[in-house]
Scaffold this motif. Sequence first.
Motif, PDB file in Angstrom:
ATOM      1  N   ALA A  74      10.986  31.544  21.444  1.00  0.00           N
ATOM      2  CA  ALA A  74      11.681  32.716  21.980  1.00  0.00           C
ATOM      3  C   ALA A  74      13.026  32.324  22.581  1.00  0.00           C
ATOM      4  O   ALA A  74      14.033  33.015  22.396  1.00  0.00           O
ATOM      5  N   ARG A  75      13.063  31.196  23.292  1.00  0.00           N
ATOM      6  CA  ARG A  75      14.313  30.751  23.897  1.00  0.00           C
ATOM      7  C   ARG A  75      15.362  30.440  22.831  1.00  0.00           C
ATOM      8  O   ARG A  75      16.547  30.725  23.016  1.00  0.00           O
ATOM      9  N   VAL A  93      19.886  42.351  23.186  1.00  0.00           N
ATOM     10  CA  VAL A  93      18.777  43.018  23.869  1.00  0.00           C
ATOM     11  C   VAL A  93      17.454  42.379  23.454  1.00  0.00           C
ATOM     12  O   VAL A  93      17.282  41.962  22.308  1.00  0.00           O
ATOM     13  N   GLY A  94      16.533  42.288  24.399  1.00  0.00           N
ATOM     14  CA  GLY A  94      15.228  41.714  24.129  1.00  0.00           C
ATOM     15  C   GLY A  94      14.181  42.782  23.897  1.00  0.00           C
ATOM     16  O   GLY A  94      14.156  43.804  24.586  1.00  0.00           O
ATOM     17  N   VAL A  95      13.312  42.543  22.916  1.00  0.00           N
ATOM     18  CA  VAL A  95      12.236  43.472  22.570  1.00  0.00           C
ATOM     19  C   VAL A  95      10.946  42.670  22.420  1.00  0.00           C
ATOM     20  O   VAL A  95      10.957  41.590  21.816  1.00  0.00           O
ATOM     21  N   CYS A  96       9.851  43.168  22.959  1.00  0.00           N
ATOM     22  CA  CYS A  96       8.557  42.508  22.807  1.00  0.00           C
ATOM     23  C   CYS A  96       8.266  42.274  21.327  1.00  0.00           C
ATOM     24  O   CYS A  96       8.358  43.190  20.507  1.00  0.00           O
ATOM     25  N   SER A  97       7.905  41.047  20.974  1.00  0.00           N
ATOM     26  CA  SER A  97       7.705  40.705  19.563  1.00  0.00           C
ATOM     27  C   SER A  97       6.580  41.493  18.905  1.00  0.00           C
ATOM     28  O   SER A  97       6.603  41.718  17.688  1.00  0.00           O
ATOM     29  N   GLU A 204      15.194  37.732  28.004  1.00  0.00           N
ATOM     30  CA  GLU A 204      14.507  36.529  28.443  1.00  0.00           C
ATOM     31  C   GLU A 204      13.117  36.526  27.827  1.00  0.00           C
ATOM     32  O   GLU A 204      12.623  37.575  27.395  1.00  0.00           O
ATOM     33  N   PRO A 205      12.465  35.368  27.747  1.00  0.00           N
ATOM     34  CA  PRO A 205      11.116  35.337  27.177  1.00  0.00           C
ATOM     35  C   PRO A 205      10.176  36.280  27.917  1.00  0.00           C
ATOM     36  O   PRO A 205      10.337  36.524  29.118  1.00  0.00           O
TER      37      PRO A 205
END
Length: 228
Positions: A74-75, A93-97, A204-205
């Motif tokens: 993820a990083r 932007v981060g999205v839950c996998s 972020e993770p």
Amino acid sequence: MAGAWQLGIESSTGRASVALARGEEVLREAAVETGRKPSAALMEPLREVLAALPGGERLEAVVIGTGPASYNGARVGIAAGQGVALAAGCPAVGVCSFLGVEAVRGGDRCLAVGDARRETYFILPLAAGRLSGGVSLMPHTDFIRSLEAGDGRLISFEGGERLHLPPEVAARLEVVEPEARLLLEAWRGMSGEDREEAREIPPEPFYLREPYVTTAKDNPARRGRDGA
């Protein structure tokens, strides 16, 4: 947003993928098995997909899968996505996998499960293509009891042996892989308000626990000569 260009990056599992879309149309995608070196493996598909962006066009957003899965993977995706976003002048932007999984995108009620380490396991509920509750951490006995009592599809990025599931529960488990193109679909399906909020939060993770932060040791070199 209908004609906006977006890049999706998913590298939180052993199979990384990158996708370029304009609106609902995916123009280019590529995937690779990352092995133990996700940072090196991700670069080639990322270059390949970015090369498909027409000259003069700009990205509207870079959407990155954040897990919960491999923290290192993820990083790597986050760092790569932030670099692309910085160069393009657009948000990362981060999205839950798990939102990038076929079963979830199809709207099925799902329980995403996995090993949270430290002798605990997690359950994350999803429904109608989105998270439907917060993540729950529990010891193995409670984990199995919850899975036996729960309904919906059981999905995981890990196999049943890793989760130490009894045969009747293991038979229900679907080992899945997230895909960058489906992360973009999840992003487009969010409300305008949710997208605006996500743009303001650095990716972020997906932490299952609060990150452990140590206090930096006092460094005399950073103090004045009088010790102040």
